[in-house]
Write a protein that holds these residues in place. Structure first.
Motif, PDB file in Angstrom:
ATOM      1  N   ALA A   1      24.722  17.230   8.118  1.00 54.41           N
ATOM      2  CA  ALA A   1      25.799  18.825   7.078  1.00 54.41           C
ATOM      3  C   ALA A   1      26.895  19.007   7.037  1.00 54.41           C
ATOM      4  CB  ALA A   1      24.906  19.991   6.846  1.00 54.41           C
ATOM      5  N   PRO A   2      27.075  19.573   8.768  1.00 51.69           N
ATOM      6  CA  PRO A   2      28.852  19.275   8.857  1.00 51.69           C
ATOM      7  C   PRO A   2      29.639  17.905   8.320  1.00 51.69           C
ATOM      8  CG  PRO A   2      27.480  19.687  10.740  1.00 51.69           C
ATOM      9  CD  PRO A   2      26.144  19.004   9.836  1.00 51.69           C
ATOM     10  N   PHE A   3      28.962  17.076   8.686  1.00 48.77           N
ATOM     11  CA  PHE A   3      29.862  16.053   7.841  1.00 48.77           C
ATOM     12  C   PHE A   3      30.072  16.244   6.208  1.00 48.77           C
ATOM     13  CE2 PHE A   3      30.639  11.431   5.772  1.00 48.77           C
ATOM     14  CZ  PHE A   3      31.294  11.292   6.312  1.00 48.77           C
ATOM     15  N   VAL A   4      29.179  16.155   5.242  1.00 50.30           N
ATOM     16  CA  VAL A   4      28.897  16.325   4.203  1.00 50.30           C
ATOM     17  C   VAL A   4      30.659  17.819   3.487  1.00 50.30           C
ATOM     18  CG1 VAL A   4      27.850  16.828   1.906  1.00 50.30           C
ATOM     19  CG2 VAL A   4      27.008  15.240   3.771  1.00 50.30           C
ATOM     20  N   THR A   5      29.851  18.334   4.353  1.00 46.80           N
ATOM     21  CA  THR A   5      30.702  20.069   4.056  1.00 46.80           C
ATOM     22  C   THR A   5      31.692  19.663   3.860  1.00 46.80           C
ATOM     23  OG1 THR A   5      28.664  21.758   4.780  1.00 46.80           O
ATOM     24  CG2 THR A   5      31.237  21.959   4.473  1.00 46.80           C
ATOM     25  N   ASP A   6      32.720  19.283   4.948  1.00 43.62           N
ATOM     26  CA  ASP A   6      33.881  18.654   4.960  1.00 43.62           C
ATOM     27  C   ASP A   6      34.713  18.137   4.785  1.00 43.62           C
ATOM     28  OD1 ASP A   6      33.909  20.413   7.559  1.00 43.62           O
ATOM     29  OD2 ASP A   6      33.643  19.493   9.279  1.00 43.62           O
ATOM     30  N   HIS A   7      33.323  16.536   4.088  1.00 41.21           N
ATOM     31  CA  HIS A   7      34.477  15.906   3.115  1.00 41.21           C
ATOM     32  C   HIS A   7      33.404  15.834   1.580  1.00 41.21           C
ATOM     33  CE1 HIS A   7      36.291  14.531   6.824  1.00 41.21           C
ATOM     34  NE2 HIS A   7      34.879  14.552   7.589  1.00 41.21           N
ATOM     35  N   PRO A   8      33.443  16.309   0.906  1.00 36.01           N
ATOM     36  CA  PRO A   8      32.760  16.706  -0.275  1.00 36.01           C
ATOM     37  C   PRO A   8      33.058  15.502  -1.188  1.00 36.01           C
ATOM     38  CG  PRO A   8      34.397  18.263  -0.215  1.00 36.01           C
ATOM     39  CD  PRO A   8      34.374  18.007   1.165  1.00 36.01           C
ATOM     40  N   GLN A   9      34.186  14.706  -1.125  1.00 28.22           N
ATOM     41  CA  GLN A   9      34.859  13.826  -1.894  1.00 28.22           C
ATOM     42  C   GLN A   9      34.089  12.479  -1.680  1.00 28.22           C
ATOM     43  OE1 GLN A   9      36.121  15.128   0.996  1.00 28.22           O
ATOM     44  NE2 GLN A   9      36.941  13.724   1.771  1.00 28.22           N
ATOM     45  N   LEU A  10      32.985  12.547  -0.311  1.00 29.27           N
ATOM     46  CA  LEU A  10      33.060  11.288  -0.138  1.00 29.27           C
ATOM     47  C   LEU A  10      31.318  10.765  -1.183  1.00 29.27           C
ATOM     48  CD1 LEU A  10      33.710  10.756   2.912  1.00 29.27           C
ATOM     49  CD2 LEU A  10      34.398   9.266   1.402  1.00 29.27           C
ATOM     50  N   GLY A  11      30.408  10.031  -1.077  1.00 24.97           N
ATOM     51  CA  GLY A  11      29.574   9.533  -2.002  1.00 24.97           C
ATOM     52  C   GLY A  11      28.231   9.326  -0.514  1.00 24.97           C
ATOM     53  N   LEU A  12      27.074   9.849  -0.311  1.00 24.88           N
ATOM     54  CA  LEU A  12      26.134   9.579   1.168  1.00 24.88           C
ATOM     55  C   LEU A  12      24.831   9.784   0.286  1.00 24.88           C
ATOM     56  CD1 LEU A  12      26.064   9.814   3.734  1.00 24.88           C
ATOM     57  CD2 LEU A  12      25.142  11.328   4.152  1.00 24.88           C
ATOM     58  N   HIS A  13      24.020   8.179   0.081  1.00 23.74           N
ATOM     59  CA  HIS A  13      22.993   8.463  -0.430  1.00 23.74           C
ATOM     60  C   HIS A  13      22.241   7.719   1.275  1.00 23.74           C
ATOM     61  CE1 HIS A  13      19.918   7.121  -3.201  1.00 23.74           C
ATOM     62  NE2 HIS A  13      19.894   5.524  -1.593  1.00 23.74           N
ATOM     63  N   LEU A  14      21.089   9.045   1.470  1.00 26.49           N
ATOM     64  CA  LEU A  14      20.790   8.215   2.424  1.00 26.49           C
ATOM     65  C   LEU A  14      18.469   7.642   1.741  1.00 26.49           C
ATOM     66  CD1 LEU A  14      21.009  11.811   4.188  1.00 26.49           C
ATOM     67  CD2 LEU A  14      21.778   9.357   4.467  1.00 26.49           C
ATOM     68  N   ARG A  15      18.390   7.000   2.161  1.00 29.97           N
ATOM     69  CA  ARG A  15      16.753   7.065   2.008  1.00 29.97           C
ATOM     70  C   ARG A  15      16.218   6.172   3.783  1.00 29.97           C
ATOM     71  NH1 ARG A  15      18.348   1.268  -0.949  1.00 29.97           N
ATOM     72  NH2 ARG A  15      17.440  -0.343   0.411  1.00 29.97           N
ATOM     73  N   LEU A  16      15.006   6.201   2.822  1.00 32.58           N
ATOM     74  CA  LEU A  16      13.880   5.794   4.098  1.00 32.58           C
ATOM     75  C   LEU A  16      13.585   4.605   4.482  1.00 32.58           C
ATOM     76  CD1 LEU A  16      11.787   9.288   4.402  1.00 32.58           C
ATOM     77  CD2 LEU A  16      13.524   8.831   5.649  1.00 32.58           C
ATOM     78  N   ALA A  17      13.038   4.141   5.466  1.00 32.19           N
ATOM     79  CA  ALA A  17      12.614   2.801   4.970  1.00 32.19           C
ATOM     80  C   ALA A  17      11.675   2.153   6.398  1.00 32.19           C
ATOM     81  CB  ALA A  17      13.579   1.425   4.791  1.00 32.19           C
TER      82      ALA A  17
END
Length: 182
Positions: A1-17
Motif C-alpha cells: 500500500a505505501p508503494f502504490v500511495t507514493d507512486h499513483p502513476q504506476l500500474g500494479l497488477h496482482l494475481r494469485l497462482a
C-alpha cells in the motif's frame, strides 16, 4: 500500500497462482516480480526473503480440539482445512502435521476462504503466524500444541536477473527497504 500511495502513476497488477506457475510466468517474462510462500532458488533469478513466520496449528476457541490435551493425536476426528495443493503453504502444513493429519477429512480451500472457515469453527488448519496474528491476539483463533520441530515459512520476492524497467527497479528498491535481514 505505501508503494502504490507514493507512486499513483504506476500500474500494479496482482494475481494469485500456484508456485510452479508463478516460476514459469517469471521465467517466461509474463510477470516482472513474484511473491512466493517459499524461498526461490533458481538460476537466473534473484530473490530476497520479505518475511519469515512460524507455521501454527490453529482452530477456533469453541472447536473441540481447543479442549484436547493432545490435539495432534485427535486430528483424525476432525476436518482439516487445507491450503490449495501446489502452494508452499500446503507443503509446509503437510510437513508440520506429518502422520497426525493423514486420517483427517481434508477440505481444500482458497487462501481467502481459510480464515473465515476457521473462524466459523469448520475445522483446523496449519497457518502462517503472520496471517492469523490478529485473530490469535483477539482470541478468535487459538494455537494448538503440535509435536515435532518448528516449521518456518519464508515469503520471498523474486525477479529475473538483468535489466528492468524503471518501474520494476523502483518497486524492487522499495521491497529491498522493507525486507527482513538475511
Amino acid at each position: 500500500a505505501p508503494f502504490v500511495t507514493d507512486h499513483p502513476q504506476l500500474g500494479l497488477h496482482l494475481r494469485l497462482a500456484p508456485f510452479r506457475e508463478m516460476i514459469t510466468m517469471l521465467q517466461d517474462g509474463e510477470v516482472d516480480i513474484i511473491f512466493a510462500g517459499s524461498k526461490v532458488e533458481i538460476p537466473g533469478v534473484e530473490a530476497m526473503v520479505m518475511e519469515r513466520t512460524e507455521m501454527l496449528l490453529v482452530a477456533a476457541p469453541g472447536h473441540p480440539l481447543a479442549g484436547s490435551a493432545e490435539p495432534a493425536s485427535d486430528l483424525g476426528e476432525f476436518r482439516h482445512l487445507e491450503h490449495e495443493r501446489g502452494t508452499a503453504t500446503h507443503q509446509l502444513a503437510a510437513q508440520m502435521l506429518g502422520e497426525h493429519g493423514e486420517a483427517a477429512e481434508a477440505v481444500e480451500l482458497e487462501e481467502g476462504a481459510l480464515v473465515p472457515a476457521l473462524l466459523a469453527g469448520l475445522g483446523f488448519a496449519v497457518m502462517p503466524r503472520a496471517l492469523v496474528e490478529t485473530d490469535l491476539a483477539a482470541g478468535r483463533l487459538i494455537a494448538l500444541a503440535c509435536p515435532g520441530p518448528r516449521v518456518l515459512q519464508a515469503f520471498t520476492a523474486a525477479r529475473r536477473e538483468g535489466v528492468h524497467t524503471p518501474a520494476v527497479e523502483l518497486l524492487w528498491q522499495h521491497l529491498r527497504e522493507i525486507a527482513v535481514a538475511g
